[in-house]
Design an enzyme around this catalytic site. Structure first.
Site, PDB file in Angstrom:
ATOM      1  N   GLU A 118       0.886  -1.173   0.000  1.00  0.00           N
ATOM      2  CA  GLU A 118       0.000   0.000   0.000  1.00  0.00           C
ATOM      3  C   GLU A 118       0.910   1.205   0.000  1.00  0.00           C
ATOM      4  O   GLU A 118       1.551   1.529   1.008  1.00  0.00           O
ATOM      5  CB  GLU A 118      -0.916  -0.030   1.231  1.00  0.00           C
ATOM      6  CG  GLU A 118      -2.149   0.840   1.074  1.00  0.00           C
ATOM      7  CD  GLU A 118      -1.973   2.231   1.646  1.00  0.00           C
ATOM      8  OE1 GLU A 118      -1.650   3.141   0.842  1.00  0.00           O
ATOM      9  OE2 GLU A 118      -2.156   2.414   2.836  1.00  0.00           O
TER      10      GLU A 118
ATOM     11  N   CYS B 154      -2.192   8.981   3.035  1.00  0.00           N
ATOM     12  CA  CYS B 154      -1.984   8.517   1.660  1.00  0.00           C
ATOM     13  C   CYS B 154      -3.197   8.786   0.776  1.00  0.00           C
ATOM     14  O   CYS B 154      -3.060   8.982  -0.428  1.00  0.00           O
ATOM     15  CB  CYS B 154      -1.652   7.035   1.642  1.00  0.00           C
ATOM     16  SG  CYS B 154      -2.918   5.983   2.396  1.00  0.00           S
TER      17      CYS B 154
END
Length: 492
Positions: free
Chosen positions: A260, A294
């Site tokens: 990720e 993010c």
């Protein structure tokens, strides 16, 4: 929130290996500080490669017995863990504020998200399913079992340290694996040592979870290339993630990866959008946790017809955000994580000004506090629009129509999250499905992670999916088994 009725954990600064606490054997030491006050929170000796070897061996030794434990027993331990996370809520939130610079709002969100996630995963040991296949061979029975991978190595980041560690640790262990966790050095406690204390108090068997805090330059490559782990789950930057993937899949011991990575999430405002709602969402989605997420709104693409009104409302909202002590309930923007992060953001601000971007809102830094900055007339190829900023900087881009807006939204090497604002559901769905990203939200912010929904990105934003049955596929393997009642009539 339930206030803890028991004494707070005594964080000693030791490594957690095989159910015990021991000093790290590296010559290096870590000084863990509060990014707002500069106060030292913890000093500890870091883990060496020898410590890492011991942690992986502990996990390897513990895994067969852990995976053979009845599913109801494993589920019960996670229910106990959830109870501890709830009971110790204020203690956990306090660490998130002091160590990661989280505002109280963000720390509450992270704590609650972690609690919800553990509760969702508590039943995971009981949800593992196999299949019975029709065999091509007469008299044969054909089965597919879901088996644990064995040992999982988890590397977690500093921005949502508790949640992003637990997001891999909890399902991996629930599904019969054991784990070695390496948290970010900036958040060694809230991303690692605090979690170890929670698992220890919950009664998980020794070696089920092991936590090593070490310098990436000393144990980082060894963590990934080690012979023991079957999967490396990494959450962090795309640059580091590429190296993790290369080592894991190109070294002596091939292993799976769940990555990720970075994001450059666009929020698109179409010509039929409610400007007020979109402007409010853009400010919240960008400046939550100082933009250090993010999935944060990294750029806003606005139809030219709405641009003037949108700019006015965004600047007005952003100007009113309180910058200061993250422990104050009304603080919206606290400190960025460290000096290196701040210097990088200051360079981006100066580059934006010198390259002709319109400075719509600005302010001077104070320590690690950086007030919100808004830039207008940003070109699609400018670094503010092209790169992941990871800070309280908001670039605004102008689109000429829906087709141009979609083209601009996809003009990125990343594909994590995204958002589009429109009053027309059909139009929103059509636009959303045209975005190359793992997640798209219509009339909402780009920041969302729900325990029953697939989380992950496309392109350089990563590989794999987290949460619920998607995590079950990541953290287990298919094992085909056949049974033959008698012998076959082989040709020789």
């Amino acid at each position: 929130m339930t206030i803890a009725s028991k004494p707070a954990y005594q964080i000693s600064g030791n490594q957690f290996i095989r159910g015990g606490w021991q000093g790290g054997r590296s010559q290096r030491r870590l000084t863990d500080t509060d990014p707002f006050t500069g106060q030292t929170l913890l000093e500890m000796g870091l883990a060496s490669v020898a410590d890492l070897d011991e942690a992986y061996e502990a996990a390897k030794t513990a895994q067969p017995e852990w995976s053979s434990l009845p599913a109801t027993n494993r589920a019960s331990l996670f229910e106990t863990l959830a109870g501890l996370v709830e009971t110790r809520g204020e203690e956990i939130i306090s660490w998130l504020i002091r160590e990661s610079g989280s505002t109280r709002l963000k720390a509450n969100v992270e704590w609650q998200s972690t609690l919800n996630f553990i509760r969702n995963c508590a039943s995971m040991p009981l949800q593992v399913e196999g299949r019975i296949l029709t065999s091509y061979k007469p008299g044969e029975q054909s089965f597919v079992f879901r088996e644990p991978l064995g040992v999982v190595g988890v590397i977690s980041p500093w921005n949502f340290p508790l949640y992003l560690s637990m997001r891999s640790v909890v399902p991996a262990i629930a599904l019969g694996n054991t784990v070695v966790l390496k948290p970010a050095s900036d958040t060694a406690v809230s991303g690692g040592l605090l979690i170890a204390h929670l698992f220890e108090e919950a009664g998980f068997p020794p070696g089920t979870l092991n936590v090593v805090v070490g310098a990436g330059s000393e144990i980082g490559d060894a963590f990934v290339e080690h012979s023991v782990p079957s999967l490396i789950s990494f959450t962090g930057s795309t640059e580091v993630g590429r190296n993790v993937g290369a080592i894991a899949t190109g070294g002596k011991y091939l292993k799976r990866v769940a990555l990720e990575l970075g994001g450059n999430s666009p929020l698109v405002v179409l010509d039929d959008a409610d400007v007020s709602i979109a402007a409010h969402a853009a400010v919240f989605g960008r400046f939550l946790h100082q933009g250090q997420i993010c999935m944060s709104v990294n750029r806003v693409i606005i139809d030219r017809a709405h641009y003037p009104a949108f700019v006015e409302q965004v600047v007005e909202r952003a100007r009113g955000l309180k910058v200061g002590d993250p422990n104050d309930a009304d603080t919206v923007i606290g400190p960025v994580i460290n000096q290196a992060q701040l210097q990088g953001l200051l360079r981006k601000i100066e580059n934006a000004k010198s390259s002709g971007c319109a400075s719509l809102l600005a302010g001077k830094s104070d320590g690690l506090l950086l007030p919100p900055h808004v830039f207008g007339d940003v070109g699609v190829s400018h670094e503010l629009a092209r790169e992941e900023t990871f800070g309280p900087l908001l670039p605004l881009l102008i689109a000429d129509g829906e087709a141009n807006a979609l083209q601009m939204a996809n003009a990125s090497e990343y594909g994590l999250s995204s958002a589009v604002f429109t009053r027309d559901m059909a139009r929103g769905l059509r636009f959303a499905r045209g975005i190359v990203a793992g997640m798209t939200h219509i009339n909402d912010i780009t920041v969302d992670d729900q325990p029953n929904a697939p989380f992950g990105g496309e392109k350089n934003s990563g590989l794999g999916r987290f949460n619920d049955r998607y995590a079950m596929e990541e953290f287990t393997r298919s094992h085909w088994v056949t049974w033959q009642a008698g012998g076959h009539d082989y040709p020789f």
